[in-house]
Design a protein around this motif. Structure first.
Motif, PDB file in Angstrom:
ATOM      1  N   ALA A 166      15.517   0.871   2.628  1.00 39.89           N
ATOM      2  CA  ALA A 166      16.712   0.690   1.791  1.00 39.89           C
ATOM      3  C   ALA A 166      16.540   1.340   0.424  1.00 39.89           C
ATOM      4  CB  ALA A 166      17.016  -0.794   1.633  1.00 39.89           C
ATOM      5  N   ARG A 167      15.283   1.656   0.046  1.00 39.30           N
ATOM      6  CA  ARG A 167      14.996   2.205  -1.284  1.00 39.30           C
ATOM      7  C   ARG A 167      14.728   3.712  -1.292  1.00 39.30           C
ATOM      8  NH1 ARG A 167      10.924   1.526  -4.148  1.00 39.30           N
ATOM      9  NH2 ARG A 167      12.018   1.638  -6.134  1.00 39.30           N
ATOM     10  N   VAL A 168      14.654   4.347  -0.144  1.00 40.47           N
ATOM     11  CA  VAL A 168      14.200   5.746  -0.082  1.00 40.47           C
ATOM     12  C   VAL A 168      15.050   6.665  -0.958  1.00 40.47           C
ATOM     13  CG1 VAL A 168      13.822   7.727   1.446  1.00 40.47           C
ATOM     14  CG2 VAL A 168      13.161   5.437   2.196  1.00 40.47           C
ATOM     15  N   HIS A 169      16.352   6.448  -0.945  1.00 38.12           N
ATOM     16  CA  HIS A 169      17.247   7.334  -1.712  1.00 38.12           C
ATOM     17  C   HIS A 169      16.980   7.271  -3.212  1.00 38.12           C
ATOM     18  CE1 HIS A 169      19.222   3.415  -1.969  1.00 38.12           C
ATOM     19  NE2 HIS A 169      19.876   3.864  -3.015  1.00 38.12           N
ATOM     20  N   LEU A 170      16.279   6.230  -3.673  1.00 41.26           N
ATOM     21  CA  LEU A 170      16.007   6.071  -5.107  1.00 41.26           C
ATOM     22  C   LEU A 170      14.849   6.962  -5.578  1.00 41.26           C
ATOM     23  CD1 LEU A 170      16.356   2.179  -5.388  1.00 41.26           C
ATOM     24  CD2 LEU A 170      18.053   3.927  -5.997  1.00 41.26           C
ATOM     25  N   TRP A 171      13.828   7.154  -4.718  1.00 45.72           N
ATOM     26  CA  TRP A 171      12.662   7.935  -5.153  1.00 45.72           C
ATOM     27  C   TRP A 171      12.538   9.301  -4.478  1.00 45.72           C
ATOM     28  CZ3 TRP A 171       9.814   9.056  -0.917  1.00 45.72           C
ATOM     29  CH2 TRP A 171       9.763   8.118   0.132  1.00 45.72           C
ATOM     30  N   TYR A 172      13.242   9.506  -3.381  1.00 50.41           N
ATOM     31  CA  TYR A 172      13.095  10.739  -2.614  1.00 50.41           C
ATOM     32  C   TYR A 172      13.426  12.004  -3.420  1.00 50.41           C
ATOM     33  CZ  TYR A 172      13.217  13.734   1.552  1.00 50.41           C
ATOM     34  OH  TYR A 172      12.976  14.710   2.486  1.00 50.41           O
ATOM     35  N   PRO A 173      14.546  12.031  -4.176  1.00 45.32           N
ATOM     36  CA  PRO A 173      14.883  13.261  -4.911  1.00 45.32           C
ATOM     37  C   PRO A 173      13.797  13.696  -5.892  1.00 45.32           C
ATOM     38  CG  PRO A 173      16.772  11.782  -4.843  1.00 45.32           C
ATOM     39  CD  PRO A 173      15.594  11.001  -4.329  1.00 45.32           C
TER      40      PRO A 173
ATOM     41  N   ASP B 229       6.912  -3.649  -3.823  1.00 43.50           N
ATOM     42  CA  ASP B 229       5.483  -3.734  -4.111  1.00 43.50           C
ATOM     43  C   ASP B 229       4.906  -5.083  -3.687  1.00 43.50           C
ATOM     44  OD1 ASP B 229       3.130  -2.463  -5.287  1.00 43.50           O
ATOM     45  OD2 ASP B 229       3.261  -4.058  -6.776  1.00 43.50           O
ATOM     46  N   ALA B 230       5.683  -6.148  -3.871  1.00 50.18           N
ATOM     47  CA  ALA B 230       5.227  -7.481  -3.444  1.00 50.18           C
ATOM     48  C   ALA B 230       5.034  -7.524  -1.924  1.00 50.18           C
ATOM     49  CB  ALA B 230       6.234  -8.539  -3.886  1.00 50.18           C
ATOM     50  N   VAL B 231       5.951  -6.888  -1.192  1.00 48.17           N
ATOM     51  CA  VAL B 231       5.819  -6.830   0.272  1.00 48.17           C
ATOM     52  C   VAL B 231       4.595  -6.002   0.656  1.00 48.17           C
ATOM     53  CG1 VAL B 231       6.889  -5.987   2.410  1.00 48.17           C
ATOM     54  CG2 VAL B 231       8.286  -7.159   0.701  1.00 48.17           C
ATOM     55  N   ILE B 232       4.396  -4.873  -0.024  1.00 46.28           N
ATOM     56  CA  ILE B 232       3.253  -4.002   0.268  1.00 46.28           C
ATOM     57  C   ILE B 232       1.941  -4.753   0.053  1.00 46.28           C
ATOM     58  CG2 ILE B 232       1.983  -1.959  -0.559  1.00 46.28           C
ATOM     59  CD1 ILE B 232       4.774  -0.677  -1.094  1.00 46.28           C
ATOM     60  N   ARG B 233       1.865  -5.529  -1.022  1.00 43.91           N
ATOM     61  CA  ARG B 233       0.631  -6.274  -1.305  1.00 43.91           C
ATOM     62  C   ARG B 233       0.409  -7.407  -0.303  1.00 43.91           C
ATOM     63  NH1 ARG B 233       1.069  -8.393  -6.630  1.00 43.91           N
ATOM     64  NH2 ARG B 233       3.132  -7.509  -6.904  1.00 43.91           N
TER      65      ARG B 233
ATOM     66  N   GLY C 108      18.559  -6.397  -0.081  1.00 41.88           N
ATOM     67  CA  GLY C 108      18.868  -7.534  -0.947  1.00 41.88           C
ATOM     68  C   GLY C 108      18.313  -7.374  -2.357  1.00 41.88           C
ATOM     69  N   ASP C 109      17.207  -6.643  -2.478  1.00 44.64           N
ATOM     70  CA  ASP C 109      16.595  -6.379  -3.786  1.00 44.64           C
ATOM     71  C   ASP C 109      15.968  -4.998  -3.722  1.00 44.64           C
ATOM     72  OD1 ASP C 109      15.077  -6.212  -6.085  1.00 44.64           O
ATOM     73  OD2 ASP C 109      14.283  -8.251  -5.953  1.00 44.64           O
ATOM     74  N   LEU C 110      16.569  -4.043  -4.425  1.00 42.54           N
ATOM     75  CA  LEU C 110      16.101  -2.656  -4.353  1.00 42.54           C
ATOM     76  C   LEU C 110      15.099  -2.309  -5.452  1.00 42.54           C
ATOM     77  CD1 LEU C 110      19.372  -0.696  -3.413  1.00 42.54           C
ATOM     78  CD2 LEU C 110      17.578  -1.587  -1.928  1.00 42.54           C
ATOM     79  N   SER C 111      14.575  -3.305  -6.127  1.00 41.25           N
ATOM     80  CA  SER C 111      13.614  -3.024  -7.194  1.00 41.25           C
ATOM     81  C   SER C 111      12.268  -2.593  -6.613  1.00 41.25           C
ATOM     82  CB  SER C 111      13.415  -4.259  -8.073  1.00 41.25           C
ATOM     83  OG  SER C 111      12.727  -5.267  -7.355  1.00 41.25           O
ATOM     84  N   TYR C 112      11.552  -1.789  -7.399  1.00 39.94           N
ATOM     85  CA  TYR C 112      10.195  -1.392  -7.027  1.00 39.94           C
ATOM     86  C   TYR C 112       9.312  -2.632  -6.869  1.00 39.94           C
ATOM     87  CZ  TYR C 112       5.380   0.081  -7.706  1.00 39.94           C
ATOM     88  OH  TYR C 112       4.027   0.240  -7.571  1.00 39.94           O
ATOM     89  N   GLU C 113       9.534  -3.612  -7.755  1.00 36.52           N
ATOM     90  CA  GLU C 113       8.689  -4.816  -7.754  1.00 36.52           C
ATOM     91  C   GLU C 113       8.799  -5.588  -6.445  1.00 36.52           C
ATOM     92  OE1 GLU C 113       9.105  -3.277 -11.705  1.00 36.52           O
ATOM     93  OE2 GLU C 113      10.673  -3.852 -10.253  1.00 36.52           O
TER      94      GLU C 113
END
Length: 200
Positions: free
Chosen positions: A109-116, A86-90, A78-83
């Motif tokens: 859902a975000r792995v493809h954004l930072w994995y490469p 990060d809110a969930v992680i905190r 629903g929201d692929l932003s880092y923020e």
């Protein structure tokens, strides 16, 4: 102690043994209970904390031996932003305070954004937390558990459990993860010399 007593059994027998062992491990049981209360979408406790707990149980080692952290996946596109992640992680960090091991939380859902950028190769865009498990470098490590809607432990094991119970780390060649497979295999053998690592 016969550490291979579940090797070669039917998947159903191995599934029962696996869930009995991980739910009987105090660290895993507490983590699962707290994770359920955190109520993340499509969550899974995955990988090392699970199969390492099984190996500890079968070789007579204490709970938590050889385990660095607990990996917790969830899936929220629903929201692929880092923020947002990060809110969930905190929020999770506060929720898991006091646990013996740190809990690493990641939105699949975000792995493809930072994995490469991190690993130098593309990664598919996953459609669920379970799908990402099937892309681990070693088939042995592709395990996850969560509570279903009825409070029963549910197992995700796309390659079955015989590698885990056979103390055999088998490569998963769906992606070019040879380095990860070999590094994890070497580390595992230092903790559990009973393990065999299948070459890439």
């Amino acid at each position: 102690m016969d550490h291979l007593r579940y090797a070669g059994l039917s998947f159903e027998a191995q599934r029962t043994a696996f869930l009995d062992i991980v739910s009987g491990d105090p660290l895993i049981a507490e983590t699962l209970s707290r994770t359920r209360a955190l109520a993340l979408p499509d969550w899974l406790v995955v990988s090392g904390a699970l199969y390492n707990s099984v190996w500890n149980h079968l070789t007579g080692k204490p709970p938590g031996y050889g385990i660095k952290d607990v990996d917790l996946f969830y899936f929220d596109d629903g929201d692929l932003s880092y923020e947002a992640e990060d809110a969930v992680i905190r929020r999770a960090a506060k929720h898991f305070e006091g646990l013996t091991l740190p809990v690493e939380v990641r939105n699949q859902a975000r792995v493809h954004l930072w994995y490469p950028q991190k690993f130098g190769q593309p990664c598919p865009r996953y459609a669920s937390a379970s799908e990402s498990v099937s892309h681990f470098a070693s088939k042995t490590h592709a395990v996850g558990v969560r509570f279903d809607g009825d409070g029963q432990l549910e197992l995700v094991a796309p390659f079955g459990l015989d590698d885990v119970f056979s103390f055999r780390i088998t490569p998963n060649r769906v992606m070019d993860n040879q380095k990860t497979h070999e590094a994890k295999g070497q580390r595992a053998r230092e903790c559990w010399p009973e393990i065999g690592v299948v070459p890439w």
